[in-house]
Each structure stands twice: as structure tokens, then as C-alpha cells.
Design an enzyme around this catalytic site. Structure first.
Site, PDB file in Angstrom:
ATOM      1  N   CYS A  28     -11.062  20.146   4.736  1.00 52.60           N
ATOM      2  CA  CYS A  28     -11.526  21.481   4.370  1.00 52.60           C
ATOM      3  C   CYS A  28     -12.010  22.239   5.598  1.00 52.60           C
ATOM      4  CB  CYS A  28     -12.670  21.373   3.365  1.00 52.60           C
ATOM      5  SG  CYS A  28     -13.328  22.999   2.952  1.00 52.60           S
ATOM      6  N   CYS A  34     -19.767  25.870   4.101  1.00 50.87           N
ATOM      7  CA  CYS A  34     -20.001  25.961   2.661  1.00 50.87           C
ATOM      8  C   CYS A  34     -21.108  24.999   2.246  1.00 50.87           C
ATOM      9  CB  CYS A  34     -18.695  25.658   1.921  1.00 50.87           C
ATOM     10  SG  CYS A  34     -18.900  25.216   0.197  1.00 50.87           S
ATOM     11  N   CYS A 111      -9.886  25.436  -2.285  1.00 56.12           N
ATOM     12  CA  CYS A 111     -10.989  24.478  -2.326  1.00 56.12           C
ATOM     13  C   CYS A 111     -10.482  23.176  -2.916  1.00 56.12           C
ATOM     14  CB  CYS A 111     -12.131  25.060  -3.150  1.00 56.12           C
ATOM     15  SG  CYS A 111     -13.410  23.886  -3.553  1.00 56.12           S
ATOM     16  N   GLN A 235     -18.524  21.626 -19.808  1.00 58.49           N
ATOM     17  CA  GLN A 235     -18.394  20.796 -18.608  1.00 58.49           C
ATOM     18  C   GLN A 235     -17.241  21.258 -17.720  1.00 58.49           C
ATOM     19  OE1 GLN A 235     -20.314  18.504 -17.533  1.00 58.49           O
ATOM     20  NE2 GLN A 235     -21.476  17.701 -19.270  1.00 58.49           N
ATOM     21  N   TYR A 264     -29.777  19.702 -26.930  1.00 52.59           N
ATOM     22  CA  TYR A 264     -29.191  20.391 -25.775  1.00 52.59           C
ATOM     23  C   TYR A 264     -27.664  20.335 -25.940  1.00 52.59           C
ATOM     24  CZ  TYR A 264     -33.844  19.104 -23.994  1.00 52.59           C
ATOM     25  OH  TYR A 264     -35.186  18.888 -23.836  1.00 52.59           O
ATOM     26  N   GLU A 285     -29.641  23.938 -29.637  1.00 51.11           N
ATOM     27  CA  GLU A 285     -29.252  24.527 -28.355  1.00 51.11           C
ATOM     28  C   GLU A 285     -29.926  25.887 -28.203  1.00 51.11           C
ATOM     29  OE1 GLU A 285     -27.233  24.062 -25.543  1.00 51.11           O
ATOM     30  OE2 GLU A 285     -27.704  26.152 -25.106  1.00 51.11           O
ATOM     31  N   ASP A 333     -28.885  15.675 -23.878  1.00 50.53           N
ATOM     32  CA  ASP A 333     -28.142  16.023 -22.655  1.00 50.53           C
ATOM     33  C   ASP A 333     -28.811  17.231 -22.005  1.00 50.53           C
ATOM     34  OD1 ASP A 333     -26.202  16.351 -20.741  1.00 50.53           O
ATOM     35  OD2 ASP A 333     -24.600  16.916 -22.119  1.00 50.53           O
ATOM     36  N   CYS A 360     -27.694  14.770 -15.711  1.00 52.70           N
ATOM     37  CA  CYS A 360     -26.971  15.179 -14.499  1.00 52.70           C
ATOM     38  C   CYS A 360     -27.905  15.141 -13.301  1.00 52.70           C
ATOM     39  CB  CYS A 360     -26.385  16.567 -14.673  1.00 52.70           C
ATOM     40  SG  CYS A 360     -27.629  17.788 -15.009  1.00 52.70           S
TER      41      CYS A 360
HETATM   42  N1  SAH Z   1     -24.138  18.609 -24.379  1.00 55.56           N
HETATM   43  C1  SAH Z   1     -23.444  19.779 -23.952  1.00 55.56           C
HETATM   44  C2  SAH Z   1     -24.271  20.715 -23.075  1.00 55.56           C
HETATM   45  C3  SAH Z   1     -25.108  20.088 -22.018  1.00 55.56           C
HETATM   46  S1  SAH Z   1     -25.706  21.205 -20.818  1.00 55.56           S
HETATM   47  C4  SAH Z   1     -22.146  19.430 -23.283  1.00 55.56           C
HETATM   48  O1  SAH Z   1     -21.883  18.268 -22.976  1.00 55.56           O
HETATM   49  O2  SAH Z   1     -21.327  20.333 -23.055  1.00 55.56           O
HETATM   50  C5  SAH Z   1     -27.346  21.472 -21.268  1.00 55.56           C
HETATM   51  C6  SAH Z   1     -27.508  22.507 -22.347  1.00 55.56           C
HETATM   52  O3  SAH Z   1     -28.902  22.611 -22.613  1.00 55.56           O
HETATM   53  C7  SAH Z   1     -27.028  23.921 -21.995  1.00 55.56           C
HETATM   54  O4  SAH Z   1     -26.107  24.350 -22.964  1.00 55.56           O
HETATM   55  C8  SAH Z   1     -28.321  24.770 -22.034  1.00 55.56           C
HETATM   56  O5  SAH Z   1     -28.093  26.058 -22.544  1.00 55.56           O
HETATM   57  C9  SAH Z   1     -29.183  23.950 -22.962  1.00 55.56           C
HETATM   58  N2  SAH Z   1     -30.636  24.104 -22.837  1.00 55.56           N
HETATM   59  C10 SAH Z   1     -31.367  24.309 -21.727  1.00 55.56           C
HETATM   60  N3  SAH Z   1     -32.681  24.313 -22.005  1.00 55.56           N
HETATM   61  C11 SAH Z   1     -32.789  24.109 -23.342  1.00 55.56           C
HETATM   62  C12 SAH Z   1     -33.901  24.007 -24.238  1.00 55.56           C
HETATM   63  N4  SAH Z   1     -35.148  24.115 -23.792  1.00 55.56           N
HETATM   64  N5  SAH Z   1     -33.653  23.783 -25.530  1.00 55.56           N
HETATM   65  C13 SAH Z   1     -32.379  23.650 -25.988  1.00 55.56           C
HETATM   66  N6  SAH Z   1     -31.292  23.742 -25.190  1.00 55.56           N
HETATM   67  C14 SAH Z   1     -31.485  23.966 -23.885  1.00 55.56           C
END
Ligand code: SAH
Length: 407
Positions: A28, A34, A111, A235, A264, A285, A333, A360
Site C-alpha cells: 500500500c 493513512c 485500498c 457488519q 444491541y 436496539e 453485542d 469488538c
Molecule cells: N448485533 C448487531 C449489531 C451490533 S453493533 C450486528 O451484529 O449487526 C452494536 C449496536 O448497538 C449498534 O447497532 C448500536 O446502534 C447499538 N447500541 C449502541 N448503544 C446502545 C444502547 N445503549 N442500547 C441499545 N443499543 C445500543
């Protein structure tokens, strides 16, 4: 890196790792400028080993790591690509990323991480600006129109969404613009104008206007269809996402009877994949657009045993715990910041038999594991899934079970 901050600028994220990039890399040309690929100086096997050991050390006090699942072909995995637009010192239009922590735009034409079709679309847009008299936006003078372009490419469907982030709502000759763009890239299925008139590091503003197609794309993961709007979390590495979700389902050990909470949940991906194997699923969510997409997805997939709630996951858990509700399995998550103490305290009160924690950020994961392992839970196993090759970012799935409430 923007795994959970779906509106953050795609700034390069060059935080320090224990091994610093030492030299320019022939993979790269903008490697150093970057800063987004912190591990580009290692071959892929070494990257996986490095991440595995880092994770193993962090999780050691709580439980065992099964391994780190890598990719066979780790390039061009990002199906969501952001480019910021601006000018270089000579006044030429450039597109790319902001150097970490700065407002210096680094021009990126290709990229190693990004979907090649998405990169080509961004380059086409860059080339079209002059003939359409579209000026790039300049933050210092608050002059100009085009701030960012966001492209999302559906993994299974191939549908492509282009989001043009503008300073003000009017795109000159928008119909001809779409026509010219689609002439070069007929695969584009929708184009959305997003208006961001704030001086902020967020990429997307709140106002949107669909100028071509339905305003969203659909994609498929593990046989389920998902609707993805410009601002919904989805994702970025779909191939590894399937692997991640399979691990979540495996760890959840569902028998068909359980009441499952998908906290989440984003667009409801994990919950929807779990639903056919569970009694019923509740998703919670914060992002309204994501919840709307989740509800539409459930209808489309004819999943009838899933419900979604919009709100803070912590508040929702407290309400469930106060109401004496029963939950068998919690799938969680959270964003990079991890979960909140409010959420975790309510979770302990709800006493699900199993918790599958998708993270993550290993540091906030370790912090939350410490809390849960001090309150009646034990980490049974964990696995790393390499969602972000060449970067320092690590994704983990952990299974925790309640010590008093064995299966
Ligand atoms: N499980 C999903 C999203 C994970 S990302 C997947 O695999 O695609 C984390 C998510 O948490 C995001 O969509 C974000 O909007 C949400 N989030 C962040 N803070 C939050 C909260 N306090 N309560 C509920 N959701 C929340």
C-alpha cells in the site's frame, strides 16, 4: 475499526500497537500516511498469531480461548466503504481518509481492505464532479457541497447503495448525475442524498432524500435476508460475519424452547438467525432506523417469534428485571465501549442460564467479564474471529454460564 460507530468518520485509527510499522509497505502506497492498517507489516499468519496471543492474555483470568478464526483470502473484505472528499494543496479533488486525529485528508485511490467495486465507484464520482460543477466541501470556510461518499455492497445480493453526503440538500442535475453514474456502474441499485450541515466528525446527518431506487439494499447471511438503510449498523465483513454468527448460535446451545434476548441487536441479524432454533426472541436496539430494518427483515423472512424494541439496552434490561421476566439466554453485542453497569446489574438479576457476549473490543470485554464473573457467572469458552485483517481490531465471542443455574 468503525465496527460500532456507524457514523464516525473513517479516520485511520492508527493507535499504537506493540509492534509499530517500521517501513513503507509495498502492499500500500499510503500505508504510513493513512495508519488504518496497523498490522500490514506482518504476514497474515503472524497477524492471527499476534491477535490470538493478545486475546489469550486478556481473557486468561476468566477462561480459555479456543483459537482465532482467520480468512482464507483476507483482502478487500470491507463491504462498506467511506471516502471523505476535499482538495489537495494544488487544488485537485481528492478522496480518501483523514489521517488519525487530524483534518489532513490522505488521498486513497485503492485500498487493500475495501471492496474493489466500491472503490471504483468512488473514483468515478471523483471524476464526475467537475462536469457537474459540484464543489467539494471545505470545513474551514464552510464552502462547497460534497463531504463524503458512502458505498455499501451486498455480499450475496450484489445490490449497491451509494450515499452522497452533502452540506446542503440540493444536488445539481441529480437525475443526470445518477444516470451518468449508473452508466459506468449499472450494478448500483439505489442512490441516497444525506444532508450533513453540522460541523462534526459524524459522517452522516439526519436528513435524507432518496434520488434513485428504494433507499436501502438487501443482503443475505446464513439464509436470512436483511434490509440495510444508510444509517443502520451492519457488519462490514460479511464472510467473517457468517462465521461469527455461527459461533454465537453454537455457543447459545438452543433447544427450540428458550426465551432469548438479543441485546444491541442492530438490524436484528443475530436474533433472526437464532429465532428458528429458539422459543422466542426479543431484540433491543437504540438506533431507530436499525429497528425499522429489523422489523421489516422479520416480516420478509417470515420469522414470527421475534419482537424488537427501540431504546437503551440497559433501561430495557432494568424494566425486564423489575417486572420479574424470565430470560434463558442473553446474546449481547455492545459497541466498542462495552456494556453499561446498569445493563450488567440487571442481567445478573435476570439470571439467564447462558450469556453469549460478542465483543469488538477485548479491553471492555475483559472489564465486563470481570464484573459478571464476580456475580455468579463463569466463562466457559471463547473464540476470536478475525473480522478486520491487517488492522489491530479483534472480535471475540464468549460463552458465560450461570454457576447456580446449570443447564
Ligand atoms: N448485533 C448487531 C449489531 C451490533 S453493533 C450486528 O451484529 O449487526 C452494536 C449496536 O448497538 C449498534 O447497532 C448500536 O446502534 C447499538 N447500541 C449502541 N448503544 C446502545 C444502547 N445503549 N442500547 C441499545 N443499543 C445500543
Amino acid at each position: 475499526m468503525d465496527r460500532r460507530s456507524n457514523q464516525n468518520t473513517r479516520s485511520a485509527g492508527g493507535h499504537s500497537t506493540s509492534r509499530k510499522p517500521k517501513k513503507e509497505n509495498n502492499l500500500c502506497p499510503v500505508y504510513k500516511k493513512c495508519g488504518g492498517c496497523q498490522l500490514l507489516h506482518m504476514d497474515y499468519a503472524a497477524q492471527l498469531h499476534y491477535k490470538k496471543e493478545q486475546l489469550r492474555t486478556l481473557l486468561k483470568p476468566y477462561g480459555k480461548l479456543e483459537g482465532m478464526l482467520g480468512m482464507e483470502a483476507p483482502e478487500h473484505y470491507r463491504h462498506k466503504v467511506h471516502a471523505a472528499f476535499g482538495r489537495d494543496k494544488r487544488g485537485n479533488v481528492i478522496s480518501g481518509v483523514y489521517k488519525e486525529g487530524t483534518h489532513t485528508l490522505v488521498s486513497v485511490e485503492k485500498c487493500l481492505l475495501e471492496n474493489e467495486k466500491a472503490d471504483a465507484i468512488i473514483q468515478t464520482i471523483r471524476g464526475m464532479l467537475k462536469s457537474f460543477k459540484i464543489k467539494t466541501y471545505d470545513e474551514d470556510t464552510d464552502y462547497g457541497l460534497l463531504r463524503h461518499v458512502l458505498v455499501r455492497v451486498g455480499y450475496r445480493t450484489g445490490q449497491i447503495m451509494v450515499v452522497l453526503v452533502l452540506r446542503s440538500p440540493i444536488l445539481p442535475s441529480k437525475n443526470n448525475f445518477v444516470k451518468a453514474l449508473r452508466k459506468e456502474h449499472p450494478e448500483i441499485t439505489t442512490v441516497v442524498v444525506n444532508v450533513n450541515d453540522k460541523s462534526t466528525s459524524m459522517v452522516l446527518g439526519e436528513k435524507e432524500q432518496v434520488i434513485y431506487g428504494p433507499g436501502y439494499i438487501e443482503d443475505e447471511l446464513l439464509g436470512m435476508k436483511f434490509k440495510i438503510s444508510p444509517r443502520s449498523f451492519y457488519q462490514v465483513n460479511p464472510a467473517q460475519t457468517e462465521l461469527l454468527y455461527q459461533k454465537v448460535i453454537e455457543y447459545a446451545e438452543l433447544s427450540g424452547k428458550e426465551r432469548v434476548l438479543d441485546a444491541y441487536c442492530g438490524t436484528g441479524t443475530i436474533g433472526m438467525i437464532a429465532a428458528p432454533k429458539a422459543g422466542n426472541v426479543i431484540g433491543v436496539e437504540l438506533n431507530q432506523d436499525a429497528v425499522r430494518d429489523a422489523v421489516a427483515g422479520a416480516r420478509k423472512n417470515q420469522v414470527e417469534n421475534i419482537w424488537f424494541y427501540q431504546g437503551d439496552a440497559g433501561d430495557f434490561m432494568v424494566k425486564m428485571a423489575d417486572a420479574g421476566e424470565k430470560v434463558d439466554v442473553v446474546l449481547m453485542d455492545p459497541p466498542r465501549t462495552g456494556s453499561s453497569e446498569k445493563f450488567l446489574a440487571a442481567l445478573v438479576k435476570l439470571k439467564p442460564k447462558r450469556v453469549v457476549y460478542v465483543s469488538c473490543n477485548p479491553e471492555t470485554l475483559a472489564r465486563d467479564l470481570k464484573y459478571l464473573c464476580g456475580k455468579g457467572y463463569r466463562m466457559k469458552k471463547g473464540v476470536g474471529v478475525d473480522m478486520f485483517p491487517f488492522t489491530k481490531h479483534v472480535e471475540t465471542v464468549c460463552l458465560l454460564s450461570n454457576i447456580q443455574n446449570k443447564k
